[in-house]
Write a protein that holds these residues in place. Structure first.
Motif, PDB file in Angstrom:
ATOM      1  N   LEU A  54      37.416  23.880  10.355  1.00  0.00           N
ATOM      2  CA  LEU A  54      36.179  24.679   9.773  1.00  0.00           C
ATOM      3  C   LEU A  54      36.723  25.906   9.894  1.00  0.00           C
ATOM      4  CD1 LEU A  54      34.271  24.329   7.014  1.00  0.00           C
ATOM      5  CD2 LEU A  54      33.116  25.979   8.297  1.00  0.00           C
ATOM      6  N   THR A  55      37.487  25.898   8.030  1.00  0.00           N
ATOM      7  CA  THR A  55      38.391  27.223   7.318  1.00  0.00           C
ATOM      8  C   THR A  55      37.389  28.078   6.306  1.00  0.00           C
ATOM      9  OG1 THR A  55      39.274  26.453   5.485  1.00  0.00           O
ATOM     10  CG2 THR A  55      40.639  26.612   7.959  1.00  0.00           C
ATOM     11  N   LEU A  56      37.514  29.507   5.736  1.00  0.00           N
ATOM     12  CA  LEU A  56      36.945  30.669   4.810  1.00  0.00           C
ATOM     13  C   LEU A  56      37.025  29.504   3.894  1.00  0.00           C
ATOM     14  CD1 LEU A  56      37.819  33.564   6.393  1.00  0.00           C
ATOM     15  CD2 LEU A  56      35.528  32.554   6.498  1.00  0.00           C
ATOM     16  N   LYS A  57      38.294  28.950   3.053  1.00  0.00           N
ATOM     17  CA  LYS A  57      38.732  28.424   2.158  1.00  0.00           C
ATOM     18  C   LYS A  57      38.119  27.116   1.864  1.00  0.00           C
ATOM     19  CE  LYS A  57      42.605  27.281  -1.086  1.00  0.00           C
ATOM     20  NZ  LYS A  57      42.123  26.173  -1.517  1.00  0.00           N
ATOM     21  N   THR A  58      37.764  26.425   2.937  1.00  0.00           N
ATOM     22  CA  THR A  58      36.050  25.334   2.502  1.00  0.00           C
ATOM     23  C   THR A  58      35.512  25.827   2.217  1.00  0.00           C
ATOM     24  OG1 THR A  58      38.280  24.373   4.220  1.00  0.00           O
ATOM     25  CG2 THR A  58      36.129  23.095   3.203  1.00  0.00           C
ATOM     26  N   VAL A  59      35.045  26.768   2.513  1.00  0.00           N
ATOM     27  CA  VAL A  59      33.184  27.129   2.459  1.00  0.00           C
ATOM     28  C   VAL A  59      32.809  27.924   0.845  1.00  0.00           C
ATOM     29  CG1 VAL A  59      31.203  28.762   3.148  1.00  0.00           C
ATOM     30  CG2 VAL A  59      32.503  27.571   4.614  1.00  0.00           C
ATOM     31  N   ALA A  60      34.603  28.771   0.837  1.00  0.00           N
ATOM     32  CA  ALA A  60      34.565  29.301  -0.517  1.00  0.00           C
ATOM     33  C   ALA A  60      34.786  28.188  -1.581  1.00  0.00           C
ATOM     34  CB  ALA A  60      35.399  30.699  -0.520  1.00  0.00           C
ATOM     35  N   ASP A  61      35.025  27.613  -1.693  1.00  0.00           N
ATOM     36  CA  ASP A  61      35.509  26.568  -2.680  1.00  0.00           C
ATOM     37  C   ASP A  61      34.487  25.536  -2.696  1.00  0.00           C
ATOM     38  OD1 ASP A  61      38.661  26.980  -2.320  1.00  0.00           O
ATOM     39  OD2 ASP A  61      38.967  25.853  -1.606  1.00  0.00           O
TER      40      ASP A  61
END
Length: 512
Positions: A389-396
């Motif tokens: 899991l990456t920050l970008k996945t959650v942010a998107d």
């Protein structure tokens, strides 16, 4: 080309962040303790702000007035609204409306969710009653524990006096937290202007103080002092202490030859050495243990295919902030224009603060909810089911910027049935599957490595190459250097170190 000065008009666009917006962004990254300090400073500066109390929340008049508070506050910020209007509103009550179990003093967790069933979660986190909201801090009644220096100074005062006591106190000041003398004896003698022989005599006295081993200049002397106290300092033990490097390397054959003992004696001596305290001063460490207070509560709802998750903010850890609108109305009624302008600024600042805190908590819940959705396998089955899991996945997924998610997950903790975890824990890189399937989280790989090493036998210690083969068989496509990196990150020694440790442990068991 003319170099004369000229006047030109240009049109451009730029994004300007207001001080309030900058402050709101900084609040996202703050922990609850930092937020509490920030609110305390704002209350001191702003006369219209006051700290709310739990019993204020139960006041009927306060609840009735809070229903229309947000619109009235917005109007005040925009310059509208009636200054004579009742302004004493609990913004936390209006904004969250029991958004979490901890919002209700002594209330049940299920009541906050509208669910049936018993048990409360977080409502009594402070340990106080519903009326006070504050628990009695029994730890506050305890006296301060003596430090290592206090303990040694008291003993020195009992057995020494005059110049010898002064020298001993000077030596005690140079003893570090672990109990070792942190400077060369000759340097100390030179600093205090005392004879070296007198310093050595004073240090010998300190060596007899409690805890045993205190004042030693190195590990060997510390262990020797404890061996003498236990009446085990014979020539063989002295030889072993003088060759601690061989003991650390697991060179048992060399130790037996140097010390002149057999297998049974060497095992008994190793067990004796291990029973000593290598850092005797640490038992006097008085640092308070700070327990982690979670910011989010996660609880499973339903069963089977109807599994759901309750994500609750722990607002009990945040002070409640109220805007004293009665005071504003009284002060603005007969105030001069300059005073009224200042009061309007204070009111706008107060309203902004409660809105910023409201938005902060809602953003935390939004991010935490997406983390639970992405990592549902972890909450159901444990770390083995964690996904990359990456920050970008959650942010998107939630429509926010990556930097916002990064700020929200800093210094925030989540409490679930499996324990308390930092929100950053759920973000990790991925390891590709050896079978071409879905990638696995680095935390899941670490868990698999630890599980394999925990189940290895003393006769079959697993090397890194063997671990790679076993992990590939489990579906993890991982290289040997990655296994070594993860193993070292978990504080697990190499196969050579583990084999050596296994031999030492076997020798101790035989001696026992």
């Amino acid at each position: 080309m003319s170099l004369a000065p000229s006047l030109q008009l240009r049109q451009s666009q730029s994004l300007v962040m207001t001080p309030q917006l900058q402050q709101a962004i900084r609040l996202l990254a703050c922990s609850n303790l930092e937020i509490e300090g920030f609110i305390a400073e704002e209350i001191e500066k702003n006369p219209l702000l006051e700290a709310g109390r739990t019993d204020d929340m139960a006041t009927p008049e306060r609840s009735e007035k809070s229903d229309a508070a947000p619109d009235g506050a917005d109007a005040m910020i925009d310059g509208g609204g009636d200054a004579r209007e009742s302004l004493d509103v609990d913004w936390n009550e209006a904004a969250f409306h029991h958004d979490s179990a901890s919002d209700m003093a002594g209330g049940s967790f299920d009541g906050a969710l509208g669910q049936s069933g018993g048990g409360s979660l977080g409502g009594d986190l402070g340990g106080g009653s519903a009326g006070s909201g504050e628990a009695i801090d029994f730890d506050g009644f305890a006296g301060a524990e003596p430090t290592l220096h206090d303990h040694l100074q008291r003993q020195a005062g009992e057995v020494l006096d005059g110049p010898q006591l002064a020298i001993a106190l000077a030596l005690i000041d140079r003893i570090g937290p672990a109990g070792y003398l942190d400077a060369r004896l000759a340097d100390i003698a030179n600093d205090i202007g005392a004879p070296l022989a007198a310093c050595e005599d004073a240090l010998t006295v300190i060596h007899g103080f409690d805890p045993c081993g205190v004042g030693a200049r190195d590990l060997a002397e510390c262990l020797a002092l404890q061996a003498k106290e236990a009446d085990r300092y014979d020539p063989a033990m002295a030889c072993m202490i003088a060759h601690l490097d061989l003991l650390a390397k697991g060179g048992l054959a060399q130790l037996k030859r140097v010390c002149g003992v057999d297998d049974e004696d060497i095992a008994d001596m190793i067990a004796e050495i291990r029973s000593y305290d290598p850092k005797p001063g640490l038992r006097f460490e008085t640092g308070e243990t700070q327990s982690i207070v979670p910011d989010i509560f996660i609880e499973r709802r339903g069963s089977g295919k109807q599994v759901g998750w309750s994500v609750e903010i722990n607002s009990a850890t945040l002070p409640r902030v109220l805007v004293n609108r009665h005071y504003y109305a009284e002060m603005a009624r007969g105030a001069a224009s300059k005073s009224k302008a200042w009061l309007n600024e204070c009111l706008a600042s107060a309203n902004w603060l409660v809105k910023a805190l409201d938005q902060r908590q809602r953003t935390i819940v939004k991010v935490a909810s997406e983390i639970v959705k992405q990592q549902e396998g972890f909450f159901l089955h444990g770390v083995a089911q964690m996904k990359p899991l990456t920050l970008k996945t959650v942010a998107d997924a939630i429509g926010m910027h990556e930097s916002t998610v990064s700020r929200v997950t800093s210094n925030k903790y989540l409490s679930c049935a499996r324990g308390v975890f930092e929100l950053k824990y759920f973000f990790s890189s991925g390891i590709q599957s050896s079978e071409g399937g879905e990638a696995s989280s680095a935390e899941a790989v670490k868990s698999a490595i630890k599980s394999l090493i925990d189940t290895e036998t003393p006769k079959k210690i697993l090397s890194d190459d063997t671990l790679v083969d076993l992990l590939n068989a489990k579906g993890f496509g991982i290289a040997r250097r990655t296994v070594a990196k993860y193993r070292e990150a978990m504080g697990i020694g190499s196969s050579v170190q583990r084999r050596r440790q296994s031999k030492l442990s076997a020798g101790e068991r035989r001696a026992g």
